[in-house]
Scaffold this motif. Structure first.
Motif, mmCIF file in Angstrom:
data_model
loop_
_atom_site.group_PDB
_atom_site.id
_atom_site.type_symbol
_atom_site.label_atom_id
_atom_site.label_comp_id
_atom_site.label_asym_id
_atom_site.label_seq_id
_atom_site.Cartn_x
_atom_site.Cartn_y
_atom_site.Cartn_z
ATOM 1 N N ALA A 74 -9.926 -1.839 14.535
ATOM 2 C CA ALA A 74 -11.186 -1.411 13.919
ATOM 3 C C ALA A 74 -11.269 0.113 13.866
ATOM 4 N N GLY A 75 -11.696 0.622 12.716
ATOM 5 C CA GLY A 75 -11.905 2.061 12.560
ATOM 6 C C GLY A 75 -10.650 2.837 12.182
ATOM 7 N N ASP A 76 -9.495 2.191 12.232
ATOM 8 C CA ASP A 76 -8.250 2.887 11.874
ATOM 9 C C ASP A 76 -8.064 2.928 10.358
ATOM 10 N N GLU A 77 -7.129 3.784 9.945
ATOM 11 C CA GLU A 77 -6.741 3.847 8.541
ATOM 12 C C GLU A 77 -5.250 3.527 8.411
ATOM 13 N N VAL A 78 -4.909 2.845 7.337
ATOM 14 C CA VAL A 78 -3.498 2.567 7.040
ATOM 15 C C VAL A 78 -3.245 2.998 5.592
ATOM 16 N N ILE A 79 -2.192 3.782 5.406
ATOM 17 C CA ILE A 79 -1.913 4.327 4.067
ATOM 18 C C ILE A 79 -1.003 3.381 3.296
ATOM 19 N N THR A 80 -1.401 3.079 2.073
ATOM 20 C CA THR A 80 -0.595 2.201 1.228
ATOM 21 C C THR A 80 -0.822 2.530 -0.243
ATOM 22 N N THR A 81 -0.311 1.685 -1.114
ATOM 23 C CA THR A 81 -0.395 1.900 -2.563
ATOM 24 C C THR A 81 -1.506 1.044 -3.173
ATOM 25 N N PRO A 82 -2.168 1.550 -4.203
ATOM 26 C CA PRO A 82 -3.177 0.713 -4.884
ATOM 27 C C PRO A 82 -2.544 -0.224 -5.925
ATOM 28 N N HIS A 83 -1.235 -0.036 -6.207
ATOM 29 C CA HIS A 83 -0.582 -0.844 -7.251
ATOM 30 C C HIS A 83 0.318 -1.867 -6.562
ATOM 31 N N ALA A 97 -9.326 -2.485 9.820
ATOM 32 C CA ALA A 97 -8.988 -1.116 9.432
ATOM 33 C C ALA A 97 -9.274 -0.900 7.946
ATOM 34 N N ARG A 98 -9.088 0.337 7.518
ATOM 35 C CA ARG A 98 -9.419 0.709 6.150
ATOM 36 C C ARG A 98 -8.147 1.087 5.391
ATOM 37 N N PRO A 99 -7.921 0.469 4.218
ATOM 38 C CA PRO A 99 -6.780 0.921 3.407
ATOM 39 C C PRO A 99 -7.081 2.289 2.800
ATOM 40 N N VAL A 100 -6.151 3.204 2.940
ATOM 41 C CA VAL A 100 -6.248 4.513 2.285
ATOM 42 C C VAL A 100 -5.116 4.553 1.262
ATOM 43 N N PHE A 101 -5.495 4.666 -0.005
ATOM 44 C CA PHE A 101 -4.488 4.582 -1.064
ATOM 45 C C PHE A 101 -3.942 5.952 -1.430
ATOM 46 N N VAL A 102 -2.660 5.984 -1.783
ATOM 47 C CA VAL A 102 -2.109 7.175 -2.434
ATOM 48 C C VAL A 102 -1.526 6.714 -3.768
ATOM 49 N N ASP A 103 -1.557 7.599 -4.729
ATOM 50 C CA ASP A 103 -1.130 7.217 -6.076
ATOM 51 C C ASP A 103 0.370 6.911 -6.090
ATOM 52 N N ILE A 104 0.786 6.255 -7.158
ATOM 53 C CA ILE A 104 2.192 5.853 -7.269
ATOM 54 C C ILE A 104 3.015 6.925 -7.993
ATOM 55 N N ASN A 110 6.168 2.695 -7.221
ATOM 56 C CA ASN A 110 5.962 2.637 -5.770
ATOM 57 C C ASN A 110 5.163 3.851 -5.297
ATOM 58 N N LEU A 111 4.577 3.698 -4.125
ATOM 59 C CA LEU A 111 3.848 4.795 -3.478
ATOM 60 C C LEU A 111 4.643 6.106 -3.608
ATOM 61 N N ASP A 112 3.959 7.171 -4.036
ATOM 62 C CA ASP A 112 4.615 8.462 -4.238
ATOM 63 C C ASP A 112 4.722 9.175 -2.891
ATOM 64 N N VAL A 113 5.931 9.238 -2.380
ATOM 65 C CA VAL A 113 6.118 9.780 -1.023
ATOM 66 C C VAL A 113 5.682 11.245 -0.959
ATOM 67 N N ALA A 114 5.759 11.958 -2.085
ATOM 68 C CA ALA A 114 5.342 13.368 -2.097
ATOM 69 C C ALA A 114 3.844 13.509 -1.788
ATOM 70 N N ARG A 115 3.069 12.447 -1.996
ATOM 71 C CA ARG A 115 1.622 12.513 -1.757
ATOM 72 C C ARG A 115 1.216 11.948 -0.401
ATOM 73 N N LEU A 116 2.199 11.459 0.342
ATOM 74 C CA LEU A 116 1.900 10.716 1.565
ATOM 75 C C LEU A 116 1.251 11.592 2.631
#
Ligand SMILES: Cc1ncc(COP(=O)(O)O)c(C=O)c1O
Length: 374
Positions: A74-83, A97-104, A110-116
């Protein structure tokens, strides 16, 4: 009619082996976990090149249990892709937890590693890359960012059984990796199934407990767990199919190469083909600005094209509470408008591939001549 996937053709090719395995389970009358599941776990761990594999009820359960085991709560964030398919984000939500999206990355979807790195906050608890369409994420770069921040990486490999990056199979990169055996996957059961693979004995032991009501021994419940076990019938079927997986993936790769030849000169964007990535073409996804018209024409011609996926997760009603607006992830939003999955399965014939390409070529030309395609 050319379907998007053809599970009947696959069964016809391996029927005697599958039927014998199913009969063995029925005679044994041991239906949940047990030696069929253990044997398949060992075989699949070896296939991925990791020491541990834990069979669970679905890919969604694999993700949920792996995340929980890695300390996501609870309360954590996990980074993933919206696509991606929504299960990726649901598993994060199931942990509280909360999904935190980064663009592809628009080239690979796939998730753009440069934005991670920019998405990491003090609440980030894990990184969840998805090897979408069977195309592997550049895991060395993901691992480098994760290590700098002391974060675990959990791979969503639901669509990528057998794919590799730099010659190393997906599943062997992250702290844990999650597979789905949904029937249409590259390795599919005759029902639901999933697997967590890991190099960490502690993670494997905790997932083993969580999948089976928090116990290691009957009626000794050490933690509050779940009923998320793999059943023996599915494990027996999957054990048979695993022997064919490399040949099926090779057939998918051949079909993809054939599509590339057949579609040369057609104004659509073909799937990525990076030198370091060894994809397994769970789907053969092209893109075109005239997607909806091309899709309608293909379907009218009896071709089972699909869209994976038509709406990014940040714009799904289920995730409205996250507060993202249209425009938050322009590459993912554009992909949702433009991607189109063509029929591709190991048994697809050259004639079928040629028929799809012919209709596609004609449709794209018709769009161009009516001034729709730029
Ligand atoms: C990328 C991705 N993640 C997770 C899942 C969930 O797997 P399952 O349907 O086995 O729960 C799927 C498949 O459906 C998927 O495609």
């Amino acid at each position: 009619m050319i379907p998007l996937v053809d599970l009947k053709a696959q069964y016809a090719a391996i029927q005697p082996e599958v039927d014998a395995a199913v009969q063995r389970v029925l005679r044994d009358a041991s239906f949940v976990l047990g030696r069929e599941v253990e044997a398949f776990e060992r075989a699949f761990a070896a296939y991925c090149g990791v020491p541990h594999a834990v069979g669970v009820a679905s890919g969604t359960a694999a993700l949920h249990l792996a995340l929980q085991t890695c300390g996501v709560g609870a309360g954590d964030e996990v980074i993933t892709t919206p696509h991606t398919f929504i299960a990726t984000a649901e598993a994060i939500s199931h942990c509280g937890a909360r999904p935190v999206f980064v663009d592809i990355d628009p080239a690979t979807y796939n998730l753009d590693v440069a934005r991670l790195e920019a998405a990491i906050s003090s609440r980030t608890r894990a990184i969840l890359p998805v090897h979408l369409y069977g195309h592997p994420v550049p895991m060395d770069r993901v691992q480098a960012v994760a290590r700098r921040h002391g974060l675990p990486v959990i791979e969503d490999a639901a669509q990528a059984h057998g794919a590799a990056y730099d010659g190393r199979r997906v599943g062997a990169w992250g702290d844990a990796a999650c597979f789905s055996f949904y029937p249409g996957k590259n390795l599919g059961a005759y029902g639901d199934g999933g697997m967590v693979v890991t190099g960490d004995a502690g993670i494997a032991a905790r997932v083993r407990m969580l999948r089976d009501h928090g116990r290691r021994a009957k009626y000794a419940h050490e933690v509050i767990g779940y009923g998320e076990r793999l059943d023996a019938l599915q494990a027996a079927v999957l054990g048979v199919k695993l022997h064919h997986l490399d040949a099926w993936n090779a057939a998918r790769q051949r079909a993809a190469t054939r599509y590339r030849d057949l579609l040369a000169g057609v104004e659509v964007v073909l799937p990525p083909d990076g030198a370091r990535a060894q994809p397994v073409y769970h789907l053969f996804v092209i893109r075109t600005a005239e997607r909806d018209r091309v899709l309608a024409d293909l379907r009218a011609a009896g071709i089972g094209a699909g869209v994976h996926y038509p709406r990014p997760l940040h714009l799904q009603p289920a995730y409205a509470h996250l507060g993202y607006a249209a425009g938050s992830f322009p590459h993912a939003e554009r992909a949702a408008r433009e991607v189109l999955s063509l029929p591709l399965y190991p048994e697809i014939t050259d004639d079928q591939l040629a028929a799809v390409a012919t209709v596609l070529r004609a449709t794209v030309r018709a769009c161009q001549s009516s001034g729709h395609v730029s």
